[in-house]
Design a protein around this motif. Structure first.
Motif, PDB file in Angstrom:
ATOM      1  N   GLU A 193       0.775  -1.298  -0.122  1.00 60.61           N
ATOM      2  CA  GLU A 193       0.215  -0.141  -0.065  1.00 60.61           C
ATOM      3  C   GLU A 193       1.320   1.414  -0.193  1.00 60.61           C
ATOM      4  N   GLY A 194       2.061   1.681   0.927  1.00 56.45           N
ATOM      5  CA  GLY A 194       3.071   2.296   0.105  1.00 56.45           C
ATOM      6  C   GLY A 194       3.423   2.548  -0.713  1.00 56.45           C
ATOM      7  N   LEU A 195       3.848   1.357  -1.245  1.00 54.73           N
ATOM      8  CA  LEU A 195       4.790   1.354  -2.701  1.00 54.73           C
ATOM      9  C   LEU A 195       3.967   1.810  -3.273  1.00 54.73           C
ATOM     10  N   LEU A 196       2.784   1.633  -3.677  1.00 55.19           N
ATOM     11  CA  LEU A 196       1.741   2.309  -4.445  1.00 55.19           C
ATOM     12  C   LEU A 196       1.634   3.681  -4.416  1.00 55.19           C
ATOM     13  N   ALA A 197       1.435   4.126  -2.862  1.00 57.45           N
ATOM     14  CA  ALA A 197       1.009   5.300  -2.903  1.00 57.45           C
ATOM     15  C   ALA A 197       2.487   6.364  -3.463  1.00 57.45           C
ATOM     16  N   LEU A 198       3.437   5.861  -3.443  1.00 54.20           N
ATOM     17  CA  LEU A 198       4.792   6.454  -2.999  1.00 54.20           C
ATOM     18  C   LEU A 198       4.653   7.706  -4.793  1.00 54.20           C
ATOM     19  N   PRO A 199       4.225   7.442  -5.727  1.00 51.88           N
ATOM     20  CA  PRO A 199       3.918   8.109  -6.962  1.00 51.88           C
ATOM     21  C   PRO A 199       3.091   9.128  -6.834  1.00 51.88           C
ATOM     22  N   ALA A 200       2.098   8.873  -6.301  1.00 50.84           N
ATOM     23  CA  ALA A 200       0.611  10.116  -5.782  1.00 50.84           C
ATOM     24  C   ALA A 200       1.306  11.199  -5.210  1.00 50.84           C
ATOM     25  N   VAL A 201       2.518  10.944  -3.732  1.00 46.64           N
ATOM     26  CA  VAL A 201       2.680  11.709  -3.530  1.00 46.64           C
ATOM     27  C   VAL A 201       3.741  12.487  -4.417  1.00 46.64           C
ATOM     28  N   ILE A 202       4.711  11.502  -4.776  1.00 41.82           N
ATOM     29  CA  ILE A 202       6.076  12.434  -5.250  1.00 41.82           C
ATOM     30  C   ILE A 202       5.190  13.081  -6.443  1.00 41.82           C
ATOM     31  N   MET A 203       4.673  13.013  -7.394  1.00 39.78           N
ATOM     32  CA  MET A 203       4.398  13.001  -8.580  1.00 39.78           C
ATOM     33  C   MET A 203       3.502  14.260  -8.542  1.00 39.78           C
ATOM     34  N   GLY A 204       2.173  13.740  -7.885  1.00 36.13           N
ATOM     35  CA  GLY A 204       1.671  15.181  -7.478  1.00 36.13           C
ATOM     36  C   GLY A 204       1.558  16.440  -7.653  1.00 36.13           C
ATOM     37  N   PRO A 205       2.312  16.975  -6.210  1.00 30.39           N
ATOM     38  CA  PRO A 205       2.993  18.524  -6.201  1.00 30.39           C
ATOM     39  C   PRO A 205       3.549  19.123  -7.479  1.00 30.39           C
ATOM     40  N   TYR A 206       4.309  18.176  -7.930  1.00 28.10           N
ATOM     41  CA  TYR A 206       5.106  18.388  -9.207  1.00 28.10           C
ATOM     42  C   TYR A 206       4.252  18.241 -10.558  1.00 28.10           C
ATOM     43  N   PHE A 207       3.736  17.637 -11.173  1.00 29.97           N
ATOM     44  CA  PHE A 207       3.242  17.722 -12.390  1.00 29.97           C
ATOM     45  C   PHE A 207       1.574  18.309 -12.265  1.00 29.97           C
ATOM     46  N   ASP A 208       1.559  19.244 -11.228  1.00 28.15           N
ATOM     47  CA  ASP A 208       0.192  19.857 -11.488  1.00 28.15           C
ATOM     48  C   ASP A 208      -0.441  18.694 -11.127  1.00 28.15           C
ATOM     49  N   LEU A 209      -1.005  17.930 -10.708  1.00 30.94           N
ATOM     50  CA  LEU A 209      -2.669  16.577 -10.832  1.00 30.94           C
ATOM     51  C   LEU A 209      -3.084  17.595  -9.403  1.00 30.94           C
ATOM     52  N   SER A 210      -5.082  17.865  -9.296  1.00 30.99           N
ATOM     53  CA  SER A 210      -5.207  18.761  -8.822  1.00 30.99           C
ATOM     54  C   SER A 210      -5.075  17.558  -7.785  1.00 30.99           C
ATOM     55  N   ILE A 211      -5.705  17.661  -6.526  1.00 27.00           N
ATOM     56  CA  ILE A 211      -6.700  17.375  -5.782  1.00 27.00           C
ATOM     57  C   ILE A 211      -7.189  15.615  -5.885  1.00 27.00           C
ATOM     58  N   ASN A 212      -8.072  16.153  -6.796  1.00 27.02           N
ATOM     59  CA  ASN A 212      -9.368  15.114  -7.029  1.00 27.02           C
ATOM     60  C   ASN A 212      -8.802  14.468  -7.544  1.00 27.02           C
ATOM     61  N   LYS A 213      -7.635  14.308  -8.765  1.00 20.72           N
ATOM     62  CA  LYS A 213      -7.211  13.056  -8.943  1.00 20.72           C
ATOM     63  C   LYS A 213      -6.050  12.492  -7.961  1.00 20.72           C
ATOM     64  N   ILE A 214      -5.300  13.663  -7.302  1.00 17.24           N
ATOM     65  CA  ILE A 214      -5.166  12.241  -6.026  1.00 17.24           C
ATOM     66  C   ILE A 214      -5.433  11.102  -5.555  1.00 17.24           C
ATOM     67  N   ALA A 215      -6.816  11.713  -5.202  1.00 17.31           N
ATOM     68  CA  ALA A 215      -7.975  11.391  -4.532  1.00 17.31           C
ATOM     69  C   ALA A 215      -8.420   9.781  -5.177  1.00 17.31           C
ATOM     70  N   ILE A 216      -8.722  10.223  -6.524  1.00 16.53           N
ATOM     71  CA  ILE A 216      -8.945   9.087  -7.008  1.00 16.53           C
ATOM     72  C   ILE A 216      -7.994   7.993  -7.207  1.00 16.53           C
ATOM     73  N   TYR A 217      -6.719   8.220  -7.473  1.00 18.47           N
ATOM     74  CA  TYR A 217      -5.620   7.181  -7.056  1.00 18.47           C
ATOM     75  C   TYR A 217      -6.260   6.491  -6.021  1.00 18.47           C
ATOM     76  N   ILE A 218      -5.631   7.563  -4.691  1.00 14.66           N
ATOM     77  CA  ILE A 218      -5.749   6.531  -3.711  1.00 14.66           C
ATOM     78  C   ILE A 218      -6.707   6.006  -3.650  1.00 14.66           C
ATOM     79  N   ALA A 219      -7.796   6.166  -3.503  1.00 14.49           N
ATOM     80  CA  ALA A 219      -9.174   5.154  -3.470  1.00 14.49           C
ATOM     81  C   ALA A 219      -8.678   4.221  -4.363  1.00 14.49           C
ATOM     82  N   ALA A 220      -8.044   4.312  -5.465  1.00 15.96           N
ATOM     83  CA  ALA A 220      -8.166   2.785  -6.088  1.00 15.96           C
ATOM     84  C   ALA A 220      -7.177   1.985  -5.494  1.00 15.96           C
ATOM     85  N   VAL A 221      -6.155   2.867  -4.815  1.00 14.91           N
ATOM     86  CA  VAL A 221      -4.864   1.637  -4.205  1.00 14.91           C
ATOM     87  C   VAL A 221      -5.772   1.368  -3.205  1.00 14.91           C
ATOM     88  N   LEU A 222      -6.354   2.392  -2.497  1.00 12.36           N
ATOM     89  CA  LEU A 222      -6.972   1.618  -1.535  1.00 12.36           C
ATOM     90  C   LEU A 222      -8.378  -0.172  -1.249  1.00 12.36           C
TER      91      LEU A 222
END
Length: 277
Positions: A193-222
């Protein structure tokens, strides 16, 4: 006699004039004030502009935190790469009664626990990004970075309580061998779970991903992680004695309810610490 009459002019041999001013020309009303510094330049030149808004990618502390998390994940994974590969291969294998339980070395256990701690930090960072997006960056704390530490502590307490509840309930209904298999599988699932969440944490702020897209990805991981948890729980505990209602109640009480409680606690904490203007 006028003040100008007290100004003395001396003619130097070279033809230059030296003017000696009286004391009242040199000192003013605020001359004895310690806050008066005429040697310092005051004011500003030009038109003042609008301040640059806060950005996560421009935050040096967050950048160092994400870089350290990435390096820690790489080092931890390199330490348990062999054990992690065996876990992936044997995850969907149905265990038999005479099957040997897969063991790991002491260093592999330490690195696996380190990934679990890192997983809590990653989810705490995601909650921090969400709080900045929803509640803003004004909190009743010396610094907003303390919010990451609070989220991290709450997340680690959640993992400890979750493992403790599983150990307590399983010790009542199941034997120690199955409990050992389940705890190892649970550590593997949390690490994944932590390894799958790592791309969202690192790429989110530096690729201008909205919080909604990050939330969708984390929801899919969960969702993927919970499906894997349901499957492994069925394989280990309920394969021989299938009771649909029992496994649903079991996992809802130990998986879904604690996760929803953690989310409500994190949101309540951020909302309580927010400064309302």
């Amino acid at each position: 006699m006028t003040p100008t009459d007290s100004i003395s002019t001396i003619q130097r041999p070279e033809g230059e004039l030296r003017v000696d001013l009286p004391l009242y020309y040199k000192e003013g009303f605020f001359s004895g004030d310690s806050l008066l510094h005429p040697e310092l330049k005051g004011g500003r030149f030009g038109t003042p502009g609008d301040p640059v808004p806060y950005s996560v990618r421009g935050d040096d502390v967050i950048t160092l935190l994400l870089l350290g998390s990435f390096l820690l994940a790489v080092v931890s994974y390199s330490g348990i790469r062999g054990f992690f590969t065996r876990q992936v291969k044997n995850f969907f294998t149905t265990p038999h009664e005479g099957m040997t339980v897969m063991t790991e070395t002491g260093s592999e256990q330490r690195f696996q626990l380190l990934i679990v701690v890192l997983t809590g930090l990653l989810f705490a960072t995601l909650c921090y990004f969400y709080s900045l997006s929803v509640h803003g960056d004004a909190y009743m704390l010396p610094s907003s970075y303390y919010l990451i530490l609070i989220f991290w502590a709450l997340t680690e307490v959640y993992f400890l309580l979750k493992m403790g509840l599983y150990a307590l309930v399983n010790s009542v209904f199941f034997d120690s061998k199955r409990n050992g298999q389940w705890m190892k599988s649970l550590l593997f699932i949390i690490s994944l779970e932590g390894l799958l969440a790592l791309p969202a944490v690192i790429m989110g702020p530096y690729f201008d991903l909205s919080i909604n897209k990050i939330a969708i990805y984390i929801a899919a991981v969960l969702i993927i992680v919970k499906i894997m948890t349901f499957y492994k729980c069925y394989i280990i505990f309920f394969r021989q004695n299938v009771v649909s209602l029992q496994i649903i109640l079991y996992l809802c009480a130990l998986e879904i309810v604690p996760l929803l409680a953690l989310w409500k606690i994190l949101d309540f904490t951020a909302n309580s610490l927010k400064i309302n203007f």
